[in-house]
Design an enzyme around this catalytic site. Structure first.
Site, short mmCIF file in Angstrom:
data_model
loop_
_atom_site.label_atom_id
_atom_site.label_comp_id
_atom_site.label_asym_id
_atom_site.label_seq_id
_atom_site.Cartn_x
_atom_site.Cartn_y
_atom_site.Cartn_z
N HIS A 37 0.77 -1.25 0.00
CA HIS A 37 0.00 0.00 0.00
C HIS A 37 0.80 1.30 0.00
O HIS A 37 0.24 2.33 -0.36
CB HIS A 37 -0.97 0.02 1.19
CG HIS A 37 -1.92 -1.13 1.18
ND1 HIS A 37 -2.88 -1.29 0.19
CD2 HIS A 37 -2.04 -2.20 2.01
CE1 HIS A 37 -3.55 -2.41 0.44
NE2 HIS A 37 -3.06 -2.97 1.53
N HIS A 144 -3.36 -3.50 7.81
CA HIS A 144 -4.37 -3.81 6.79
C HIS A 144 -5.10 -2.53 6.39
O HIS A 144 -5.48 -1.74 7.25
CB HIS A 144 -5.37 -4.83 7.35
CG HIS A 144 -6.54 -5.09 6.46
ND1 HIS A 144 -6.45 -5.79 5.28
CD2 HIS A 144 -7.85 -4.73 6.57
CE1 HIS A 144 -7.65 -5.85 4.71
NE2 HIS A 144 -8.51 -5.21 5.47
#
EC number: 4.6.1.18
Length: 149
Positions: A37, A144
């Site tokens: 990410h 996450h």
């Protein structure tokens, strides 16, 4: 007596190595979050091929095409700071998610409907959104990316 001590020490060494070895080389959840990410440079994020390049470069097209992924173009410290912002419930019902208090610069990558492995083809959408991330560990860090809103 010396041989017996050596055998005991050897046995303990084997036991310790057997316990430690499985975790060697295993990517932590925090490292996986960063790999999947974080793109602080975002050098070509405005390019229509940005997602195709990044998904491949970050090993998210090995064996299959990851259907959706978001890259964050902000300093890691800013993303880590979300772990101390507004707590919200995660999509899976857990309570370790946090919503950013401000919008962040992101790129959403979505697999095109006709795309099939190994030719993973993604649409690239650049935007500003709030992030919801799950945090864990000590220190408390992102593990996450739950959603962007």
């Amino acid at each position: 007596m010396g041989l017996e001590k050596s055998f005991i020490l050897f046995s303990l060494l084997v036991l310790v190595l057997g316990w430690v070895q499985p975790s060697l080389g295993r990517e932590s959840s925090a490292d996986k979050f960063k790999r999947q990410h974080m793109d602080t440079e975002g050098s070509s994020k405005s390019s229509p091929t940005y997602c195709n390049q990044m998904m491949k470069r970050r090993d998210m097209t090995n064996g299959s095409c990851k259907p959706v992924n978001t890259f964050v173009h902000e300093p890691l410290e800013d993303v880590q700071a979300i772990c101390s912002q507004g707590q919200v419930t995660c999509k899976n019902g857990k309570s370790n998610c946090y919503k950013s208090s401000s919008t962040l610069h992101i790129t959403d990558c979505r697999l095109k409907g006709s795309s099939k492995y190994p030719n993973c083809d993604y649409t690239t959408t650049d935007s500003q959104k709030q992030l919801i991330i799950a945090c864990d560990g000590n220190p408390y860090v992102p593990v996450h990316l739950d959603d962007s809103v």
